[in-house]
Design a protein around this motif. Structure first.
Motif, PDB file in Angstrom:
ATOM      1  N   GLY A  45       0.786  -1.224   0.000  1.00 41.72           N
ATOM      2  CA  GLY A  45       0.000   0.000   0.000  1.00 41.72           C
ATOM      3  C   GLY A  45       0.819   1.275   0.000  1.00 41.72           C
ATOM      4  N   VAL A  46       2.099   1.186  -0.344  1.00 36.04           N
ATOM      5  CA  VAL A  46       2.966   2.357  -0.374  1.00 36.04           C
ATOM      6  C   VAL A  46       2.951   2.951  -1.782  1.00 36.04           C
ATOM      7  CG1 VAL A  46       5.329   3.206  -0.064  1.00 36.04           C
ATOM      8  CG2 VAL A  46       4.433   1.429   1.454  1.00 36.04           C
ATOM      9  N   ASN A  47       2.780   4.252  -1.889  1.00 36.46           N
ATOM     10  CA  ASN A  47       2.803   4.953  -3.164  1.00 36.46           C
ATOM     11  C   ASN A  47       4.254   5.017  -3.641  1.00 36.46           C
ATOM     12  OD1 ASN A  47       2.334   6.586  -5.371  1.00 36.46           O
ATOM     13  ND2 ASN A  47       1.569   8.314  -4.184  1.00 36.46           N
ATOM     14  N   THR A  48       4.540   4.462  -4.831  1.00 39.15           N
ATOM     15  CA  THR A  48       5.907   4.403  -5.338  1.00 39.15           C
ATOM     16  C   THR A  48       6.024   5.082  -6.694  1.00 39.15           C
ATOM     17  OG1 THR A  48       5.611   2.307  -6.511  1.00 39.15           O
ATOM     18  CG2 THR A  48       6.298   2.178  -4.208  1.00 39.15           C
ATOM     19  N   PHE A  49       7.249   5.445  -7.024  1.00 33.79           N
ATOM     20  CA  PHE A  49       7.574   5.975  -8.349  1.00 33.79           C
ATOM     21  C   PHE A  49       8.914   5.381  -8.751  1.00 33.79           C
ATOM     22  CE2 PHE A  49       9.556   9.666 -10.764  1.00 33.79           C
ATOM     23  CZ  PHE A  49       8.994   9.307 -11.981  1.00 33.79           C
ATOM     24  N   LEU A  50       8.901   4.602  -9.822  1.00 35.80           N
ATOM     25  CA  LEU A  50      10.124   4.019 -10.369  1.00 35.80           C
ATOM     26  C   LEU A  50      10.211   4.452 -11.825  1.00 35.80           C
ATOM     27  CD1 LEU A  50      12.603   2.183 -10.250  1.00 35.80           C
ATOM     28  CD2 LEU A  50      11.113   0.260 -10.798  1.00 35.80           C
ATOM     29  N   PRO A  51      10.953   5.530 -12.110  1.00 34.83           N
ATOM     30  CA  PRO A  51      11.065   5.980 -13.499  1.00 34.83           C
ATOM     31  C   PRO A  51      11.865   4.982 -14.322  1.00 34.83           C
ATOM     32  CG  PRO A  51      12.440   7.335 -12.052  1.00 34.83           C
ATOM     33  CD  PRO A  51      11.687   6.382 -11.176  1.00 34.83           C
ATOM     34  N   SER A  65      15.358  -4.118 -27.115  1.00 38.18           N
ATOM     35  CA  SER A  65      14.974  -2.959 -26.318  1.00 38.18           C
ATOM     36  C   SER A  65      14.472  -3.443 -24.961  1.00 38.18           C
ATOM     37  CB  SER A  65      13.864  -2.171 -26.996  1.00 38.18           C
ATOM     38  OG  SER A  65      14.357  -1.540 -28.145  1.00 38.18           O
ATOM     39  N   VAL A  66      15.006  -2.850 -23.905  1.00 36.22           N
ATOM     40  CA  VAL A  66      14.599  -3.223 -22.556  1.00 36.22           C
ATOM     41  C   VAL A  66      14.321  -1.957 -21.751  1.00 36.22           C
ATOM     42  CG1 VAL A  66      15.842  -5.430 -22.498  1.00 36.22           C
ATOM     43  CG2 VAL A  66      17.004  -3.353 -21.800  1.00 36.22           C
ATOM     44  N   GLU A  67      13.430  -2.076 -20.774  1.00 33.47           N
ATOM     45  CA  GLU A  67      13.159  -0.959 -19.878  1.00 33.47           C
ATOM     46  C   GLU A  67      14.055  -1.099 -18.659  1.00 33.47           C
ATOM     47  OE1 GLU A  67       8.939  -0.743 -19.042  1.00 33.47           O
ATOM     48  OE2 GLU A  67       8.862   1.029 -20.328  1.00 33.47           O
ATOM     49  N   LEU A  68      14.768  -0.017 -18.354  1.00 34.14           N
ATOM     50  CA  LEU A  68      15.699   0.000 -17.234  1.00 34.14           C
ATOM     51  C   LEU A  68      15.340   1.145 -16.288  1.00 34.14           C
ATOM     52  CD1 LEU A  68      18.941  -0.303 -19.377  1.00 34.14           C
ATOM     53  CD2 LEU A  68      17.877  -2.122 -18.037  1.00 34.14           C
ATOM     54  N   PRO A  69      15.637   0.984 -15.004  1.00 32.49           N
ATOM     55  CA  PRO A  69      15.413   2.103 -14.082  1.00 32.49           C
ATOM     56  C   PRO A  69      16.288   3.297 -14.471  1.00 32.49           C
ATOM     57  CG  PRO A  69      15.785   0.079 -12.873  1.00 32.49           C
ATOM     58  CD  PRO A  69      16.105  -0.207 -14.315  1.00 32.49           C
ATOM     59  N   LEU A  70      15.700   4.479 -14.431  1.00 34.71           N
ATOM     60  CA  LEU A  70      16.433   5.696 -14.747  1.00 34.71           C
ATOM     61  C   LEU A  70      17.560   5.917 -13.740  1.00 34.71           C
ATOM     62  CD1 LEU A  70      16.739   8.291 -16.390  1.00 34.71           C
ATOM     63  CD2 LEU A  70      14.981   9.310 -14.943  1.00 34.71           C
ATOM     64  N   PHE A  71      17.278   5.683 -12.462  1.00 36.07           N
ATOM     65  CA  PHE A  71      18.270   5.829 -11.403  1.00 36.07           C
ATOM     66  C   PHE A  71      18.496   4.452 -10.788  1.00 36.07           C
ATOM     67  CE2 PHE A  71      15.868   9.934 -11.271  1.00 36.07           C
ATOM     68  CZ  PHE A  71      16.866  10.731 -11.808  1.00 36.07           C
ATOM     69  N   ALA A  72      19.583   3.809 -11.172  1.00 36.69           N
ATOM     70  CA  ALA A  72      19.876   2.466 -10.671  1.00 36.69           C
ATOM     71  C   ALA A  72      19.974   2.481  -9.149  1.00 36.69           C
ATOM     72  CB  ALA A  72      21.175   1.959 -11.287  1.00 36.69           C
ATOM     73  N   CYS A  73      19.391   1.475  -8.535  1.00 36.47           N
ATOM     74  CA  CYS A  73      19.432   1.244  -7.078  1.00 36.47           C
ATOM     75  C   CYS A  73      18.580   2.225  -6.271  1.00 36.47           C
ATOM     76  CB  CYS A  73      20.858   1.237  -6.553  1.00 36.47           C
ATOM     77  SG  CYS A  73      21.861  -0.088  -7.242  1.00 36.47           S
ATOM     78  N   TYR A  74      17.611   2.906  -6.910  1.00 32.50           N
ATOM     79  CA  TYR A  74      16.751   3.832  -6.178  1.00 32.50           C
ATOM     80  C   TYR A  74      15.296   3.652  -6.593  1.00 32.50           C
ATOM     81  CZ  TYR A  74      21.000   6.281  -4.858  1.00 32.50           C
ATOM     82  OH  TYR A  74      22.226   6.589  -4.351  1.00 32.50           O
ATOM     83  N   VAL A  75      14.413   3.711  -5.605  1.00 29.55           N
ATOM     84  CA  VAL A  75      12.971   3.752  -5.801  1.00 29.55           C
ATOM     85  C   VAL A  75      12.470   4.907  -4.953  1.00 29.55           C
ATOM     86  CG1 VAL A  75      10.784   2.536  -5.386  1.00 29.55           C
ATOM     87  CG2 VAL A  75      12.759   1.265  -6.213  1.00 29.55           C
ATOM     88  N   PHE A  76      11.497   5.649  -5.452  1.00 25.40           N
ATOM     89  CA  PHE A  76      10.922   6.760  -4.712  1.00 25.40           C
ATOM     90  C   PHE A  76       9.624   6.308  -4.056  1.00 25.40           C
ATOM     91  CE2 PHE A  76      13.386   8.591  -8.186  1.00 25.40           C
ATOM     92  CZ  PHE A  76      14.240   9.418  -7.478  1.00 25.40           C
ATOM     93  N   VAL A  77       9.421   6.698  -2.808  1.00 31.35           N
ATOM     94  CA  VAL A  77       8.205   6.360  -2.081  1.00 31.35           C
ATOM     95  C   VAL A  77       7.594   7.634  -1.523  1.00 31.35           C
ATOM     96  CG1 VAL A  77       8.965   4.030  -1.476  1.00 31.35           C
ATOM     97  CG2 VAL A  77       9.441   5.904   0.091  1.00 31.35           C
ATOM     98  N   LYS A  78       6.257   7.653  -1.463  1.00 29.67           N
ATOM     99  CA  LYS A  78       5.552   8.805  -0.890  1.00 29.67           C
ATOM    100  C   LYS A  78       4.796   8.307   0.329  1.00 29.67           C
ATOM    101  CE  LYS A  78       2.786  12.802  -2.035  1.00 29.67           C
ATOM    102  NZ  LYS A  78       2.061  13.502  -3.100  1.00 29.67           N
TER     103      LYS A  78
END
Length: 184
Positions: A45-51, A65-78
């Protein structure tokens, strides 16, 4: 720490901020575990943002073509900055810590998260850029990047806007030739 029924005590578990307003925080994750961590956080139930960005990987026999995290080793949570909410995040397998002083987490301005969302959502060419701590903060006026704030940089006589996420000291550079900018 108590014995017996595995109760945990954290001396720094008090709220970071007196008010319970949700803020964005960066969470440091294990390498290549960003998607799994984001999914597990959403399940809690945590609001996340993984660009994510699309990149081309080459192997000896093919390209894909693969989708990769914009910032490796980071996830944003609100979340609200309470000890209970932080513990809920820290208990997720693959999460190391909140990014910030003493691992408590440093709130990230909503405008910085929105700037990253806008940049990746508009499909505008960009490049990774070293994090800058000095420079003129500006806001783009008009066009697809209207309202995006960043640090204006001159590089090879073209105008480049650097969008920075202060807490993780990462930045993106986008060419803004033809856009109007104003000081913030």
């Amino acid at each position: 720490m108590s014995t017996g029924n595995q109760s945990w005590e954290f001396p720094n578990a008090e709220p970071i901020v007196a008010c319970g307003i949700d803020s964005w925080y960066a969470v440091h994750t294990r390498a290549r575990h960003e998607r799994v961590v984001a999914q597990r956080l959403r399940e809690q139930g945590v609001n996340t943002f993984l660009p994510l960005v699309t990149g081309v990987h080459r192997w000896s026999d093919r390209r894909k073509s693969v989708e990769l995290p914009l910032f490796a080793c980071y996830v944003f949570v609100k979340l609200a900055p309470t000890g209970e909410e932080r513990l809920r995040v820290l208990r997720i397998d693959g999460v190391f810590r909140f990014v910030g002083a003493r691992g408590l987490g440093t709130p990230i301005a909503e405008s910085q998260i929105d700037a990253v969302r806008t940049l990746i959502g508009q499909q505008i060419p960009w490049s990774a850029h070293p994090f800058l701590q000095i420079g003129q903060r500006v806001r783009v006026r008009g066009g697809a990047l209207d309202g995006v704030e960043g640090i204006l940089l001159a590089r090879n006589d073209d105008n480049t806007l650097v969008i920075s996420v202060d807490a993780i000291q990462r930045s993106l550079a986008v060419r803004i030739e033809g856009y109007d900018v104003e000081p913030v």
